[in-house]
Motif scaffolding. Structure first.
Motif, PDB file in Angstrom:
ATOM      1  N   GLN A  64      12.251 -16.107   3.599  1.00  0.00           N
ATOM      2  CA  GLN A  64      10.987 -16.563   3.301  1.00  0.00           C
ATOM      3  C   GLN A  64      10.027 -15.764   2.674  1.00  0.00           C
ATOM      4  N   PHE A  65      10.468 -14.632   2.245  1.00  0.00           N
ATOM      5  CA  PHE A  65       9.571 -13.750   1.651  1.00  0.00           C
ATOM      6  C   PHE A  65      10.029 -13.240   0.412  1.00  0.00           C
ATOM      7  N   THR A  66       9.519 -12.805  -0.478  1.00  0.00           N
ATOM      8  CA  THR A  66       9.910 -12.520  -1.865  1.00  0.00           C
ATOM      9  C   THR A  66      10.719 -11.005  -1.962  1.00  0.00           C
ATOM     10  N   GLY A  67      10.871 -10.504  -0.909  1.00  0.00           N
ATOM     11  CA  GLY A  67      11.703  -9.285  -0.781  1.00  0.00           C
ATOM     12  C   GLY A  67      11.126  -8.263   0.299  1.00  0.00           C
ATOM     13  N   PRO A  68      11.677  -7.126   0.283  1.00  0.00           N
ATOM     14  CA  PRO A  68      11.279  -6.088   1.431  1.00  0.00           C
ATOM     15  C   PRO A  68       9.739  -5.583   1.054  1.00  0.00           C
ATOM     16  N   ASP A  69       9.432  -5.568  -0.317  1.00  0.00           N
ATOM     17  CA  ASP A  69       8.185  -5.378  -0.644  1.00  0.00           C
ATOM     18  C   ASP A  69       6.945  -6.201  -0.531  1.00  0.00           C
ATOM     19  N   ASP A  70       7.134  -7.461   0.028  1.00  0.00           N
ATOM     20  CA  ASP A  70       6.476  -8.428  -0.020  1.00  0.00           C
ATOM     21  C   ASP A  70       5.182  -8.248   1.054  1.00  0.00           C
ATOM     22  N   PRO A  71       3.838  -7.957   0.758  1.00  0.00           N
ATOM     23  CA  PRO A  71       2.882  -7.740   1.518  1.00  0.00           C
ATOM     24  C   PRO A  71       2.591  -8.559   2.801  1.00  0.00           C
ATOM     25  N   ARG A  72       3.116  -9.815   2.513  1.00  0.00           N
ATOM     26  CA  ARG A  72       3.059 -10.651   3.829  1.00  0.00           C
ATOM     27  C   ARG A  72       3.892 -10.317   4.935  1.00  0.00           C
ATOM     28  N   LEU A  73       4.729  -9.406   4.705  1.00  0.00           N
ATOM     29  CA  LEU A  73       5.566  -8.965   5.929  1.00  0.00           C
ATOM     30  C   LEU A  73       4.639  -8.091   6.742  1.00  0.00           C
ATOM     31  N   ASP A  74       3.935  -7.143   6.021  1.00  0.00           N
ATOM     32  CA  ASP A  74       3.041  -6.557   6.870  1.00  0.00           C
ATOM     33  C   ASP A  74       1.837  -7.414   7.661  1.00  0.00           C
ATOM     34  N   ARG A  75       1.452  -8.302   6.820  1.00  0.00           N
ATOM     35  CA  ARG A  75       0.413  -9.267   7.630  1.00  0.00           C
ATOM     36  C   ARG A  75       1.061 -10.088   8.764  1.00  0.00           C
ATOM     37  N   PHE A  76       2.607 -10.518   8.395  1.00  0.00           N
ATOM     38  CA  PHE A  76       3.015 -11.179   9.662  1.00  0.00           C
ATOM     39  C   PHE A  76       3.169 -10.108  10.867  1.00  0.00           C
ATOM     40  N   ALA A  77       3.519  -8.800  10.721  1.00  0.00           N
ATOM     41  CA  ALA A  77       3.860  -7.989  11.669  1.00  0.00           C
ATOM     42  C   ALA A  77       2.245  -7.494  12.417  1.00  0.00           C
ATOM     43  N   THR A  78       1.241  -7.510  11.621  1.00  0.00           N
ATOM     44  CA  THR A  78      -0.057  -7.143  12.110  1.00  0.00           C
ATOM     45  C   THR A  78      -0.288  -8.382  12.894  1.00  0.00           C
ATOM     46  N   GLU A  79      -0.357  -9.667  12.364  1.00  0.00           N
ATOM     47  CA  GLU A  79      -0.742 -10.925  13.124  1.00  0.00           C
ATOM     48  C   GLU A  79      -0.058 -11.131  14.385  1.00  0.00           C
ATOM     49  N   SER A  80       1.490 -10.559  14.475  1.00  0.00           N
ATOM     50  CA  SER A  80       2.156 -10.730  15.483  1.00  0.00           C
ATOM     51  C   SER A  80       1.580  -9.670  16.795  1.00  0.00           C
ATOM     52  N   ALA A  81       1.359  -8.458  16.351  1.00  0.00           N
ATOM     53  CA  ALA A  81       0.583  -7.663  17.577  1.00  0.00           C
ATOM     54  C   ALA A  81      -0.744  -8.156  17.822  1.00  0.00           C
ATOM     55  N   ALA A  82      -1.821  -8.668  16.908  1.00  0.00           N
ATOM     56  CA  ALA A  82      -2.857  -9.050  17.231  1.00  0.00           C
ATOM     57  C   ALA A  82      -2.888 -10.387  18.165  1.00  0.00           C
TER      58      ALA A  82
END
Length: 310
Positions: A64-82
């Motif tokens: 569901q992401f473009t690859g391991p470098d997709d910055p949305r992965l970081d946002r996904f993890a940040t949103e999870s924590a928040a």
């Protein structure tokens, strides 16, 4: 007490296009693409899942992401924590560790190592890889040494990075519970754990893979409630004692709320008899209708069967 979770795959029809490459037995990549609309930014999914469902955990899938470098992965993890929803797992569908070609296998191990490192950075508890391709043929009853070696190395690397490596019954020989138990024994619990998917056994996966690849000779999907589904419950019974994460798979949710193909209350009873207290992630595979409402139905059914945190 079980943690109740939901996978972003359940809402895929609203989270944008996807592109999944699956390796065929001859080494060719078969691509499965969708043009789902991006009605919701996938990075916002953890917050929405926590708000709408009250879950304590979330999962996502790498394609569901473009690859391991997709910055949305970081946002996904940040949103999870928040949102207070633990990022439990990232399911990575890369390559074919069953291939006998050492060059291809080395490339797949390298790609999976990159994903393991990325998941560790994100703070995911688990990273799931495939013990082969979902289209892999059955190569006898004993997992080959090159697969055991690859998973042992990947598992040790994951452990050093603070993330737990899992394999899932996910098509091919992995959907045979006996084969999967032998693989887990060979690699050893120190380096590898099990993600048990309640609906990914041969009797269901073989016809679904045949349908996806356009194989006219593939077997039919069993009917809900039919005796042909009995191997599913035998498979759950055989693997439940080793599960560290469970995918509550629902292939369909009817307008009246009926859930299938798997009889989930029966499957939950097997898990309970084995004393399962780990996370339960709903993975809704149906299409059409409101995926939020249908995922909600499966979550409610799951919560009613277990004492869960939210």
């Amino acid at each position: 007490m079980n943690i109740l979770s939901v996978s972003s795959y359940s809402l895929r029809e609203q989270l944008g296009p996807t592109d999944l490459a699956v390796v065929a037995p001859d080494g060719r990549e078969i691509r499965f693409t969708t043009d789902f609309p991006a009605l919701v930014d996938i990075a916002e999914f953890p917050h929405l899942a926590a708000d709408r469902f009250g879950v304590a955990g979330v999962e996502t899938v790498a394609f569901q992401f473009t690859g391991p470098d997709d910055p949305r992965l970081d946002r996904f993890a940040t949103e999870s924590a928040a949102a207070g929803a633990r990022l439990l797992n990232v399911a990575v569908d890369v390559g074919d560790l069953l291939t006998e070609d050492p060059v291809r296998r080395a490339a797949d191990v390298a790609a999976l190592t990159t994903w393991i490192d990325r998941c560790a950075e994100l703070g995911s508890a688990f990273v799931r890889v495939n013990p082969g391709s979902p289209l892999s043929p059955h190569h006898g009853t004993t997992p080959p040494e090159h697969l055991i070696e690859a998973l042992t190395g990947l598992g040790a690397h994951a452990r050093a990075r603070g993330v737990r490596l899992l394999v899932e019954n996910h098509g091919g020989p992995s959907s045979d519970a006996g084969w999967m138990n032998r693989l887990l024994d060979a690699v050893g619990r120190e380096n590898l754990g099990l993600l048990l998917d309640l609906g990914n056994f041969d009797v269901i996966m073989a016809p679904m893979m045949a349908a996806l690849t356009g194989d006219p000779d593939g077997p039919p999907v069993p009917l809900r409630g039919s005796p042909e589904l009995e191997p599913v419950y035998r498979g759950i019974e055989a693997l439940a004692g080793r599960a560290e994460l469970v995918h509550v798979k629902a292939h369909d949710v009817d307008d009246d709320g009926t859930v299938g193909l798997v009889d989930l209350p029966r499957a939950f009873g097997i898990l309970a008899r084995h004393g399962y207290t780990g996370p339960l992630t709903v993975e809704y595979e149906g299409t059409g209708g409101d995926p939020w409402a249908r995922t909600r139905r499966v979550l409610d059914l799951t919560a009613a069967a277990f004492t869960t945190t939210s």
